[in-house]
Design a protein around this motif. Structure first.
Motif, PDB file in Angstrom:
ATOM      1  N   PRO A   1      -3.271 -24.957  20.868  1.00 28.69           N
ATOM      2  CA  PRO A   1      -3.225 -23.575  20.378  1.00 28.69           C
ATOM      3  C   PRO A   1      -2.013 -22.842  20.937  1.00 28.69           C
ATOM      4  O   PRO A   1      -1.345 -23.314  21.867  1.00 28.69           O
ATOM      5  N   GLY A   2      -1.760 -21.664  20.385  1.00 32.34           N
ATOM      6  CA  GLY A   2      -0.645 -20.862  20.865  1.00 32.34           C
ATOM      7  C   GLY A   2      -1.000 -19.979  22.043  1.00 32.34           C
ATOM      8  O   GLY A   2      -0.123 -19.448  22.712  1.00 32.34           O
ATOM      9  N   ASP A   3      -2.288 -19.804  22.313  1.00 30.06           N
ATOM     10  CA  ASP A   3      -2.742 -18.974  23.430  1.00 30.06           C
ATOM     11  C   ASP A   3      -3.786 -19.774  24.190  1.00 30.06           C
ATOM     12  O   ASP A   3      -4.946 -19.829  23.803  1.00 30.06           O
ATOM     13  N   VAL A   4      -3.363 -20.407  25.275  1.00 36.07           N
ATOM     14  CA  VAL A   4      -4.218 -21.335  26.017  1.00 36.07           C
ATOM     15  C   VAL A   4      -4.950 -20.597  27.131  1.00 36.07           C
ATOM     16  O   VAL A   4      -4.335 -19.876  27.921  1.00 36.07           O
ATOM     17  N   ARG A   5      -6.255 -20.800  27.196  1.00 39.13           N
ATOM     18  CA  ARG A   5      -7.069 -20.263  28.290  1.00 39.13           C
ATOM     19  C   ARG A   5      -7.663 -21.426  29.072  1.00 39.13           C
ATOM     20  O   ARG A   5      -8.128 -22.393  28.478  1.00 39.13           O
ATOM     21  N   LEU A   6      -7.671 -21.302  30.387  1.00 40.57           N
ATOM     22  CA  LEU A   6      -8.108 -22.395  31.253  1.00 40.57           C
ATOM     23  C   LEU A   6      -9.323 -21.981  32.070  1.00 40.57           C
ATOM     24  O   LEU A   6      -9.584 -20.793  32.275  1.00 40.57           O
TER      25      LEU A   6
ATOM     26  N   LYS B   1      -4.655 -24.274  40.868  1.00 38.47           N
ATOM     27  CA  LYS B   1      -5.821 -23.832  40.108  1.00 38.47           C
ATOM     28  C   LYS B   1      -5.384 -23.136  38.816  1.00 38.47           C
ATOM     29  O   LYS B   1      -4.323 -22.512  38.751  1.00 38.47           O
ATOM     30  N   GLY B   2      -6.257 -23.213  37.807  1.00 42.24           N
ATOM     31  CA  GLY B   2      -5.926 -22.634  36.516  1.00 42.24           C
ATOM     32  C   GLY B   2      -5.634 -21.149  36.580  1.00 42.24           C
ATOM     33  O   GLY B   2      -4.784 -20.650  35.827  1.00 42.24           O
ATOM     34  N   ARG B   3      -6.307 -20.426  37.465  1.00 43.80           N
ATOM     35  CA  ARG B   3      -6.130 -18.971  37.530  1.00 43.80           C
ATOM     36  C   ARG B   3      -4.743 -18.574  38.029  1.00 43.80           C
ATOM     37  O   ARG B   3      -4.346 -17.416  37.893  1.00 43.80           O
ATOM     38  N   THR B   4      -4.010 -19.508  38.630  1.00 49.51           N
ATOM     39  CA  THR B   4      -2.689 -19.183  39.190  1.00 49.51           C
ATOM     40  C   THR B   4      -1.551 -19.435  38.208  1.00 49.51           C
ATOM     41  O   THR B   4      -0.406 -19.095  38.511  1.00 49.51           O
ATOM     42  N   TYR B   5      -1.825 -20.006  37.058  1.00 49.33           N
ATOM     43  CA  TYR B   5      -0.755 -20.405  36.154  1.00 49.33           C
ATOM     44  C   TYR B   5      -0.270 -19.249  35.281  1.00 49.33           C
ATOM     45  O   TYR B   5      -1.062 -18.418  34.811  1.00 49.33           O
ATOM     46  N   SER B   6       1.033 -19.252  35.046  1.00 52.14           N
ATOM     47  CA  SER B   6       1.634 -18.333  34.087  1.00 52.14           C
ATOM     48  C   SER B   6       1.296 -18.790  32.668  1.00 52.14           C
ATOM     49  O   SER B   6       0.746 -19.880  32.462  1.00 52.14           O
ATOM     50  N   LYS B   7       1.650 -17.970  31.688  1.00 52.06           N
ATOM     51  CA  LYS B   7       1.410 -18.355  30.291  1.00 52.06           C
ATOM     52  C   LYS B   7       2.118 -19.657  29.948  1.00 52.06           C
ATOM     53  O   LYS B   7       1.558 -20.532  29.286  1.00 52.06           O
ATOM     54  N   GLY B   8       3.363 -19.806  30.401  1.00 53.48           N
ATOM     55  CA  GLY B   8       4.103 -21.030  30.114  1.00 53.48           C
ATOM     56  C   GLY B   8       3.441 -22.255  30.708  1.00 53.48           C
ATOM     57  O   GLY B   8       3.370 -23.314  30.066  1.00 53.48           O
TER      58      GLY B   8
ATOM     59  N   ASP C   1      -0.350 -25.172  16.903  1.00 55.31           N
ATOM     60  CA  ASP C   1      -0.316 -23.773  16.464  1.00 55.31           C
ATOM     61  C   ASP C   1       0.549 -22.984  17.443  1.00 55.31           C
ATOM     62  O   ASP C   1       0.099 -22.627  18.525  1.00 55.31           O
ATOM     63  N   GLU C   2       1.794 -22.714  17.066  1.00 58.13           N
ATOM     64  CA  GLU C   2       2.759 -22.039  17.946  1.00 58.13           C
ATOM     65  C   GLU C   2       2.793 -22.741  19.313  1.00 58.13           C
ATOM     66  O   GLU C   2       2.566 -22.118  20.352  1.00 58.13           O
ATOM     67  N   PRO C   3       3.102 -24.020  19.372  1.00 60.41           N
ATOM     68  CA  PRO C   3       2.927 -24.788  20.611  1.00 60.41           C
ATOM     69  C   PRO C   3       3.891 -24.430  21.726  1.00 60.41           C
ATOM     70  O   PRO C   3       3.606 -24.714  22.884  1.00 60.41           O
ATOM     71  N   THR C   4       5.034 -23.831  21.405  1.00 58.12           N
ATOM     72  CA  THR C   4       6.015 -23.527  22.460  1.00 58.12           C
ATOM     73  C   THR C   4       5.920 -22.087  22.928  1.00 58.12           C
ATOM     74  O   THR C   4       6.794 -21.618  23.657  1.00 58.12           O
ATOM     75  N   SER C   5       4.867 -21.379  22.545  1.00 57.44           N
ATOM     76  CA  SER C   5       4.692 -19.998  22.983  1.00 57.44           C
ATOM     77  C   SER C   5       4.662 -19.935  24.510  1.00 57.44           C
ATOM     78  O   SER C   5       3.835 -20.584  25.155  1.00 57.44           O
TER      79      SER C   5
END
Length: 329
Positions: free
Chosen positions: A83-88, A132-139, A160-164
């Motif tokens: 997806p273009g907006d990844v949530r972890l 940890k996932g909570r520390t990651y930037s959007k990239g 879906d917008e994979p390089t966002s």
């Protein structure tokens, strides 16, 4: 089976909003197929139907021979989605999340080979899987989804917008890895509004507007519909001779150079005239996919249509999007 993805007369309604309006799409085996359109055009809705996450109102869709809504489990073992907006999960590390996502679709069955692919991808994407996932930037969240997808040998990648959120260096890594996956026999449906990305990667494109395909084909077959830009030093210009050529448009003098546009399929008519004039410093720039889109659909895209956006179409920024310099969607 040469057709990997096919939709026929696909409709999807959200109340009064018609997100898909008779969409006909086909993606052939072994190609990277660009799926283009402004935000709200129906790209993400289409992908959700293809993934079996949304049920079409009417029409048909098949993916790898499966009907997505009723055969989603079998289908997802053979495809990968980004997806273009990844949530972890905030308390899982990036590496644990990659393993979980890969394991859900059976991609870790080969054990050591999977770990080698995962480790190599973490290295080339400059990604630290221990955090940890909570520390990651959007990239970095985007890298988790990309690595999880590319670490498994999927037959089909739905992107879906994979390089966002990726920087230009990581975008280049993504392109290289995607081309390698296609060399291994994979097929890709790439939804994007970054036209430079599509031009570099895609064999064919389909342009979607207001829930239906409005144009499509190979890049070469589409480029003949627009114009090349021609310029040269202004010394000794015979403007009348150029103006008499039917293929020449928008002739101007700018900063000591003559500039005009010419129909791309009639450049051969223009070159002899330029040769007889003895022009110096000649440059010819072929049309881009962005120019094609703006020339044919820009007027309709810039003025947003009431009700065109749907709940399924996220709003992303981009470096080179479908509205170019005319405005942002």
């Amino acid at each position: 089976m040469n057709t990997v993805v096919q939709t026929v007369g696909l409709y999807k309604h959200f109340g009064r909003v018609r997100a898909l309006d008779g969409l006909d799409l086909d993606v052939q085996k072994g190609e990277i197929h660009g799926f283009l359109g402004p935000n709200g055009a129906g790209k993400s809705t289409t992908l959700r139907v293809l993934l079996g996450l949304a049920r079409a109102t009417s029409g048909s869709a098949t993916v790898l021979g499966f009907e997505p809504w009723t055969q989603a489990v079998d289908l997802h073992r053979r495809l990968a989605y980004v997806p273009g907006d990844v949530r972890l999960w905030p308390n899982l590390s990036g590496g644990e999340t990659i393993d979980l996502l890969s394991r859900l679709r059976g991609g870790t069955a080969d054990g050591a080979a999977y770990r080698r692919r995962k480790d190599r991808l973490c290295q080339v994407f400059d990604f630290d899987p221990a955090r940890k996932g909570r520390t990651y930037s959007k990239g970095n969240r985007q890298k988790v989804a990309l690595i999880a997808a590319l670490a498994t040998d999927a037959e089909l990648y739905l992107l879906d917008e994979p390089t966002s959120g990726l920087d230009p260096l990581m975008e280049e890594v993504f392109r290289r890895e995607l081309l390698a996956a296609v060399d291994r026999g994979a097929t890709v449906l790439l939804s994007s509004h970054i036209l430079s990305e599509v031009e570099v990667l895609c064999h064919r494109v389909s342009i979607i507007r207001a829930g239906r395909i409005v144009d499509g084909g190979t890049l070469d077959s589409l480029r003949h519909l627009t114009r090349s830009e021609v310029s040269f030093a202004a010394d000794g210009l015979d403007a009348d001779a150029l103006a008499r050529l039917g293929a020449v448009h928008d002739l101007t003098l700018d900063a000591g150079r003559v500039r005009f546009s010419a129909d791309s399929d009639r450049i051969a008519e223009v070159l002899p005239a330029l040769g007889s004039l003895g022009v110096q410093g000649l440059t010819i720039v072929p049309p881009s996919l962005e120019e094609l889109f703006l020339r044919h659909y820009g007027e309709r895209v810039v003025g947003a249509e009431p009700g065109a956006a749907t709940p399924s179409e996220p709003h992303h920024g981009s470096r080179r999007h479908l509205l170019g310099a005319r405005g942002r969607n």
